[in-house]
Design an enzyme around this catalytic site. Structure first.
Site, PDB file in Angstrom:
ATOM      1  N   ASN A 207       0.979  -1.171   0.122  1.00 44.50           N
ATOM      2  CA  ASN A 207       0.089  -0.002  -0.203  1.00 44.50           C
ATOM      3  C   ASN A 207       1.168   1.099   0.544  1.00 44.50           C
ATOM      4  O   ASN A 207       2.131   1.166  -0.361  1.00 44.50           O
ATOM      5  CB  ASN A 207      -0.840   0.436   1.155  1.00 44.50           C
ATOM      6  CG  ASN A 207       0.114  -0.173   2.665  1.00 44.50           C
ATOM      7  OD1 ASN A 207       0.629   0.825   2.642  1.00 44.50           O
ATOM      8  ND2 ASN A 207      -0.693  -0.962   3.262  1.00 44.50           N
ATOM      9  N   ASP A 276      -4.069  -6.495   4.752  1.00 41.63           N
ATOM     10  CA  ASP A 276      -5.532  -7.022   4.670  1.00 41.63           C
ATOM     11  C   ASP A 276      -5.500  -8.632   4.448  1.00 41.63           C
ATOM     12  O   ASP A 276      -5.743  -9.372   5.345  1.00 41.63           O
ATOM     13  CB  ASP A 276      -6.872  -7.047   4.832  1.00 41.63           C
ATOM     14  CG  ASP A 276      -6.799  -5.509   5.726  1.00 41.63           C
ATOM     15  OD1 ASP A 276      -6.805  -5.727   6.963  1.00 41.63           O
ATOM     16  OD2 ASP A 276      -7.412  -4.167   5.142  1.00 41.63           O
ATOM     17  N   LYS A 286      10.268 -16.340 -10.177  1.00 42.01           N
ATOM     18  CA  LYS A 286       9.462 -14.252 -11.312  1.00 42.01           C
ATOM     19  C   LYS A 286       8.680 -15.578 -11.901  1.00 42.01           C
ATOM     20  O   LYS A 286       8.425 -16.058 -13.093  1.00 42.01           O
ATOM     21  CB  LYS A 286      10.319 -13.963 -11.090  1.00 42.01           C
ATOM     22  CG  LYS A 286       9.202 -12.679 -12.145  1.00 42.01           C
ATOM     23  CD  LYS A 286      10.423 -11.692 -13.227  1.00 42.01           C
ATOM     24  CE  LYS A 286      10.262 -10.642 -13.931  1.00 42.01           C
ATOM     25  NZ  LYS A 286      11.084 -10.051 -14.813  1.00 42.01           N
ATOM     26  N   ASP A 302      -4.963 -10.544  12.628  1.00 36.20           N
ATOM     27  CA  ASP A 302      -5.304  -8.982  12.143  1.00 36.20           C
ATOM     28  C   ASP A 302      -4.990  -8.895  14.146  1.00 36.20           C
ATOM     29  O   ASP A 302      -4.859  -8.879  15.062  1.00 36.20           O
ATOM     30  CB  ASP A 302      -6.879  -9.364  13.169  1.00 36.20           C
ATOM     31  CG  ASP A 302      -7.319  -7.445  12.640  1.00 36.20           C
ATOM     32  OD1 ASP A 302      -6.638  -7.116  13.663  1.00 36.20           O
ATOM     33  OD2 ASP A 302      -8.781  -7.414  12.524  1.00 36.20           O
ATOM     34  N   ILE A 303      -3.615  -7.902  13.824  1.00 32.28           N
ATOM     35  CA  ILE A 303      -3.030  -7.888  14.853  1.00 32.28           C
ATOM     36  C   ILE A 303      -3.663  -7.299  16.019  1.00 32.28           C
ATOM     37  O   ILE A 303      -3.475  -6.797  17.536  1.00 32.28           O
ATOM     38  CB  ILE A 303      -1.573  -7.023  14.327  1.00 32.28           C
ATOM     39  CG1 ILE A 303      -0.592  -7.794  13.211  1.00 32.28           C
ATOM     40  CG2 ILE A 303      -0.825  -6.585  16.220  1.00 32.28           C
ATOM     41  CD1 ILE A 303       0.254  -6.973  12.510  1.00 32.28           C
ATOM     42  N   LYS A 333     -14.305   0.245  14.633  1.00 27.84           N
ATOM     43  CA  LYS A 333     -13.342  -0.427  14.553  1.00 27.84           C
ATOM     44  C   LYS A 333     -13.123  -0.365  16.391  1.00 27.84           C
ATOM     45  O   LYS A 333     -12.487  -0.827  17.015  1.00 27.84           O
ATOM     46  CB  LYS A 333     -12.296   0.218  14.236  1.00 27.84           C
ATOM     47  CG  LYS A 333     -11.322  -0.610  13.915  1.00 27.84           C
ATOM     48  CD  LYS A 333     -10.037   0.479  13.216  1.00 27.84           C
ATOM     49  CE  LYS A 333      -8.785  -0.763  12.543  1.00 27.84           C
ATOM     50  NZ  LYS A 333      -7.857   0.250  11.594  1.00 27.84           N
TER      51      LYS A 333
END
Length: 399
Positions: A207, A276, A286, A302-303, A333
């Protein structure tokens, strides 16, 4: 706080030098033992007589001054509890970064072991010049604290960042510098940056997170007196001064690193943008271009949710980067992951996106059974991080 404190105010030659008069006068009124060192160029903007009148002491300008006021001027001035530089010009920063001491003020900087609080002010292009930014990074690594210049119209008429920070903000930072950090004795685990989930040896899912917000918070936590461990995903940012850094790549590596350190921490701040999903299978070689490809993804662990399930006495802070319905998603959340505080930003909003130096935040937190909200308008990530640490410290006091 100020009585008996020896403060040396160093004034360099910039148009903002006149604002130093208000700060020096205020320090004198607060009971500080304030001395002033001025460059010769500073005296073109504000007179030594003015500063002498406001400080109640002779003003030092000449490294070769042999008057009865000083034994060895730069050594006498260096012996202080705080060295305050305002305004700090690009030239002064360059001298300090590279160890030059060719005038009274730069020699005082070299001779001093005191904490340094520096308020730069200069033209936008000079502040953003890579040389100036590198000099600031060097000085930060040596433990200097900076009060970032503000945005607005400069004396030359240009618009941009470079004007001296607001005087009230400078006063607040001086107070912070002279008192024990509000998070002294606390151990903070902080995550930052993205994670990379590899598809093959040369490709990954990632990201746009640069880590700038998390790194700024690590610096602010250290400045607030905390012992800080920064667990960072891939980032090109240098290690913050005085912070222990553990670098990882994948979400699983971050999960393992966080849980290894979790029990020994008082506060956990999850600023990292953790993936995620990850590829279900990583190709050993490759992948070659050969028509359409499909990629099967599986959820990463999910930490933050796992920490919330075993929160205990930890103060747990999460982040929510959203593009719509910011507060609704943030509150969900906060409650779903059993957090004490969540810091939310709309990354589609100008000035609040990834990889920038500024942010716009809304913070939701619990206090006395109520859900409270604190908004932070557009400002630098470093400045808002300092304010967030103050908010966290207040919440711990109220707990």
């Amino acid at each position: 706080m100020f009585k008996g404190k020896k403060i040396t105010a160093g004034i360099a030659g910039g148009i903002a030098a006149y604002k130093a008069a208000e700060v020096v006068s205020w320090l004198k009124q607060q009971g500080a033992d304030i001395s002033v060192a001025m460059t010769k160029n500073a005296a073109e903007f504000i007179t030594p007589l003015s500063m002498k009148t406001l400080s109640g002491r002779p003003v030092a300008m000449d490294i070769m001054d042999t008057s009865s006021d000083w034994h060895v001027p730069h050594v006498d001035l260096a012996d202080c509890d705080l060295l305050l530089l305002l305004p700090a010009t690009a030239n002064l920063l360059a001298k300090a970064a590279h160890g030059l001491g060719d005038d009274l003020l730069s020699a005082t900087i070299l001779a001093s072991n005191a904490p340094v609080l520096c308020a730069p002010a200069m033209h936008t292009n000079m502040y953003n010049n890579p040389a100036t930014q590198e000099n600031i990074r060097i000085l930060q690594q040596r433990g200097w604290s900076f009060i970032e210049p503000g945005w607005g119209r400069l004396a030359c008429g240009a618009l941009g960042q470079g004007r001296l920070a607001d005087v009230e903000q400078i006063k607040e930072r001086i107070r912070d510098s002279l008192q024990e950090g509000p998070l002294k004795g606390k151990r903070i685990l902080l995550t930052a940056g993205p994670t990379h989930e590899y598809i093959d040896p040369v490709r990954f899912l990632g990201n746009r997170s640069s880590g700038k917000m998390g790194y700024a918070m690590a610096e602010a936590a250290r400045a607030a007196g905390a012992e800080v461990l920064l667990i960072s995903g891939p980032s090109s940012l240098p290690d913050p001064a005085g912070v222990r850094v553990h670098r990882v790549v994948s979400a699983q590596e971050m999960y393992d690193a966080v849980w290894k350190e979790y029990e020994d921490c008082d506060i956990v701040i999850m600023a990292a943008a953790v993936a995620d999903y990850r590829p279900a299978h990583v190709e050993p070689n490759k992948i070659k271009k050969s028509g359409e490809q499909s990629l099967q993804l599986v959820r990463t662990r999910d930490i933050l949710a796992s920490l919330g399930e075993h929160k205990g006495s930890h103060f747990l802070v999460g982040f929510a980067a959203e593009t719509n319905d910011l507060l609704a998603y943030a509150q969900d959340k906060l409650e779903r992951k059993n957090l004490d505080m969540i810091i939310a930003n709309d990354v589609s909003q100008a000035g609040a996106g990834f990889d920038g130096d500024t942010n716009i935040l809304s913070v939701l937190y619990r206090q006395d059974g109520s859900l409270l909200r604190q908004d932070y308008p557009l400002q630098s990530k470093k400045e808002v991080s300092r304010q967030l640490m103050a908010l966290i410290a207040r919440q711990l006091e109220n707990a």
